[in-house]
Design an enzyme around this catalytic site. Structure first.
Site, short mmCIF file in Angstrom:
data_model
loop_
_atom_site.label_atom_id
_atom_site.label_comp_id
_atom_site.label_asym_id
_atom_site.label_seq_id
_atom_site.Cartn_x
_atom_site.Cartn_y
_atom_site.Cartn_z
N GLU A 173 0.82 -1.23 0.00
CA GLU A 173 0.00 0.00 0.00
C GLU A 173 0.86 1.27 0.00
OE1 GLU A 173 -3.03 -0.23 3.09
OE2 GLU A 173 -4.12 -1.73 1.96
N GLU A 292 -5.66 -8.21 -0.47
CA GLU A 292 -6.36 -7.90 0.79
C GLU A 292 -7.81 -7.65 0.44
OE1 GLU A 292 -4.79 -5.04 3.61
OE2 GLU A 292 -2.72 -5.55 3.06
O1 AHR Z 1 -5.24 -5.85 6.88
C1 AHR Z 1 -5.11 -4.74 7.72
C2 AHR Z 1 -4.35 -3.59 7.08
O2 AHR Z 1 -5.12 -3.10 6.03
C3 AHR Z 1 -3.03 -3.94 6.44
O3 AHR Z 1 -1.97 -3.90 7.32
C4 AHR Z 1 -2.89 -2.85 5.40
O4 AHR Z 1 -2.15 -3.28 4.29
C5 AHR Z 1 -4.30 -2.47 5.07
O5 AHR Z 1 -4.49 -1.11 5.11
#
Ligand code: AHR
Length: 503
Positions: A173, A292
Site C-alpha cells: 500500500e 487484501e
Molecule cells: O489488513 C489490515 C491492514 O489493512 C493492512 O496492514 C494494510 O495493508 C491495510 O491497510
C-alpha cells in the site's frame, strides 16, 4: 416473491478456478501471530509453539497461499531481527500498529508453519524504510541454496534447503499516506522496477506483485496504477488490489451490493494495465493479485492502534465480530473473484486469525469459527474446474450507494472431469426470498448432490466462542431438479451453494 434465472453452458468459460483465489494473510498485527498462529503455552502447541487447532482450521478453511509478514507492518520491518537464536533477537517498536514486536516469529518460523499448514507462502519485502539491497538479502536468505552469506545463515539457522518462495510483494500500500515511507507513484514505480529487476537477477522464476491502490476510494486510484505500471510493467507479473467493505449508517442494501465496487475495481485495473501494455508495446499481460479483501469495520474503536507510551505486545486490534450479513458479503466477494478469474490470478482474504478473521482464538484457550468462515470454506472446497460465464436474469432493487442493483448474484463452476456443476449465489434482498431457476439444458441428467444456505431471520447474529454453530449453512430442502432446471428458494440476506452431479 422475486424470481431469477441463471443460464449456463459448458462452452461459455471465463477461465480456470485458481487455487490461489483462496489465499489468506498473516500479518504481525494485533493477535494474528502472537496468541493466534503462535501460542507456545497452548495445549495443542507443537515444538515450534504453533497451535495445532489453528493449523487444523486453516486446512479446513481450504487456504492456498498465505501472504506474510504484512501489511502496514512490513514497511518498517527488519527481517534480519527475527532470524537466528530467539533469545538474541531484539524487541522493536512497530510504528504501523503502535505495538512492540518481540520477533519470536520470523521468516524461518513462518516457513515451518506454512509447511505444517500446507500453504504456499507469499512474501512481502519492505519498500517503506528500506530498498533494493534488503529485498535482495531476504531473497538470498530464502531462495539461494548456499555458498553465500545469507544463504549460509539460513542453513546455519537450521534450514538446509532453500525455501524457493515464488510469489513476492514489492512493498505494501505505498499509495497510502498512513504507510511508513509512502511514495508518489513515480517514486514507488521506479523503486519497484529496480527492486524487481535486481530480484530476478537472483531468481528469474519469481512472480512479482507491484502495489496497486489501497482501495477504489483512493484519490489517486487509476492514475496510481497507470504511473506505477508505466515504470514497472516489464518487471512485474501482478498488480495488487485491496478492498474492504462495511455496513455504514445502517444502509444494509448498499453494503450487500459491495461487489458492484469490487467488479468495477477489477475492470478498471485490468483496463489500465492493458492500456499501459499497449503504450509500452508489451505482449505479456499483468494480472491482478487481490491480496487484501474482506469486511472490515474500520471506524470501530478496536481498529484504532494504542497510542502514547503504551507499546503493547499483541494487543487486541481489528477483532471484528462478523454477523450473517457480513458472511453474505464475503460469499459475494468470492463470487466476484471467481467471475473475474481471467484477470484475478491470486487473492488473499485479510486476515487469517483474530485480526478481521474467519478464525478466532482465546490466548491459551478455545478456538472458534466466525460466520465468514463458512462461505470461504465451502467455496474453496467445491469450486473446481472452470468458471462459467453466466447469463443472470434477476429483478433489481434500489441502493443508495450503487443505484439499481440485481437482487441475485451468482457464479458457477464446472469440473469437466467429474461433470460436477456448482452454483454459488446470494440473495441481496432485505425483504423477500428469491426463487432461483438454474437452466440446465446445457447439462442434461444432473441431480442435486448438496444444497446449503447460510441465512438467519436475524442477520445481525454473530458467532462467539460459546456458540459458533447456531448459524451454519443448512441444507436447503427446497432445491429440486425438474424439466432441465434446478429450482431453489433463497431466503433474504443469504448465501447459497447448489452442487449438482451427473445422475
Ligand atoms: O489488513 C489490515 C491492514 O489493512 C493492512 O496492514 C494494510 O495493508 C491495510 O491497510
Amino acid at each position: 416473491m422475486h424470481s431469477a434465472t441463471v443460464s449456463l453452458d459448458p462452452a461459455f468459460v471465463v477461465g480456470p478456478v485458481r487455487r490461489r483465489t483462496f489465499g489468506s494473510f498473516v500479518e504481525h498485527l494485533g493477535r494474528c501471530v502472537y496468541t493466534g498462529i503462535h501460542d507456545p503455552g497452548h495445549p495443542t502447541a507443537d515444538a515450534d509453539g504453533f497451535r495445532g487447532d489453528v493449523i487444523e482450521l486453516t486446512r479446513e478453511l481450504g487456504v492456498s497461499t498465505v501472504r506474510y509478514p504484512g501489511g502496514n507492518f512490513v514497511s518498517g520491518y527488519r527481517w534480519e531481527d527475527a532470524v537466528g537464536p530467539v533469545e538474541q533477537r531484539p524487541r522493536r517498536l512497530d510504528l504501523a500498529w503502535h505495538s512492540t514486536e518481540p520477533n519470536l516469529v520470523g521468516v524461518d518460523e513462518f516457513m515451518r508453519w506454512a509447511a505444517k499448514a500446507g500453504v504456499e507462502p507469499m512474501m512481502a519485502v519492505n519498500l517503506g524504510t528500506r530498498g533494493v539491497q534488503e529485498a535482495l538479502d531476504l531473497l538470498e536468505y530464502c531462495n539461494v541454496p548456499g555458498g553465500s552469506f545469507w544463504a549460509d545463515q539460513r542453513r546455519a539457522n537450521g534450514a538446509e534447503d532453500p525455501y524457493r518462495i515464488k510469489m513476492w510483494c514489492l512493498g505494501n500500500e505505498m499509495d497510502g499516506p498512513w504507510q511508513i515511507g509512502s511514495k508518489t507513484p513515480q517514486e514507488y514505480g521506479r523503486l519497484a522496477a529496480e527492486t524487481a529487476r535486481a530480484m530476478r537477477m537472483i531468481d528469474p522464476g519469481l512472480e512479482l506483485v507491484v502495489c496497486g491502490s489501497s482501495g477504489s476510494q483512493m484519490p489517486t486510484f487509476g492514475e496510481w496504477e497507470r504511473v506505477v505500471l508505466t515504470e514497472a510493467y516489464e518487471h512485474v507479473d501482478h498488480v495488487s488490489a485491496h478492498a474492504y467493505y462495511w455496513e455504514e449508517d445502517g444502509d444494509l442494501a448498499s453494503f450487500l451490493a459491495s461487489v458492484v465496487d469490487m467488479d468495477h475495481f477489477v475492470e478498471s485495473v485490468a483496463a489500465t494495465a492493458d492500456a499501459v501494455r499497449a503504450a509500452r508495446k508489451q505482449t505479456k499481460r499483468v494480472h491482478i493479485s487481490f491480496d487484501e479483501w474482506n469486511v472490515w469495520y474500520q471506524k470501530r474503536a478496536e481498529s484504532r492502534p494504542p497510542s502514547g507510551d503504551d507499546w503493547p505486545v499483541a494487543p487486541v486490534l481489528l477483532e471484528d465480530r462478523y454477523n450473517v450479513a457480513d458472511a453474505v458479503v464475503v460469499g459475494n466477494m468470492l463470487i466476484s473473484l471467481l467471475r473475474n478469474t481471467d484477470r484475478v490470478h491470486s487473492a488473499s482474504m485479510a486476515q487469517l486469525v483474530n485480526v478481521i478473521a474467519p478464525i478466532m482464538t482465546e490466548p491459551g484457550g478455545r478456538i472458534w469459527k466466525q460466520t465468514i468462515f463458512h462461505p470461504f470454506a465451502l467455496t474453496a472446497r467445491h469450486a473446481a474446474g472452470e468458471v462459467l460465464r453466466l447469463a443472470i436474469d434477476s429483478p433489481v432493487h434500489k441502493t443508495a450507494r450503487f443505484g439499481e442493483v440485481a437482487v441475485l448474484d451468482a457464479v458457477a463452476t464446472h469440473d469437466a472431469g467429474s461433470g460436477d456443476v456448482v452454483v454459488f449465489a446470494v440473495n441481496r434482498s432485505l425483504t423477500g426470498p428469491v426463487v432461483l431457476d438454474v437452466d440446465l439444458r446445457g447439462f442434461p441428467g444432473m441431480r442435486v448432490a448438496e444444497a446449503v444456505t447460510l441465512s438467519n431471520p436475524d442477520h445481525t447474529w454473530s458467532a462467539t466462542a460459546d456458540d459458533d454453530t447456531s448459524v451454519l449453512p443448512r441444507p436447503n430442502t427446497s432445491a429440486k431438479v425438474a424439466d432441465d432446471r434446478v429450482r431453489a428458494e433463497l431466503p433474504p440476506v443469504s448465501w447459497s451453494m447448489l452442487r449438482l452431479v451427473r445422475e
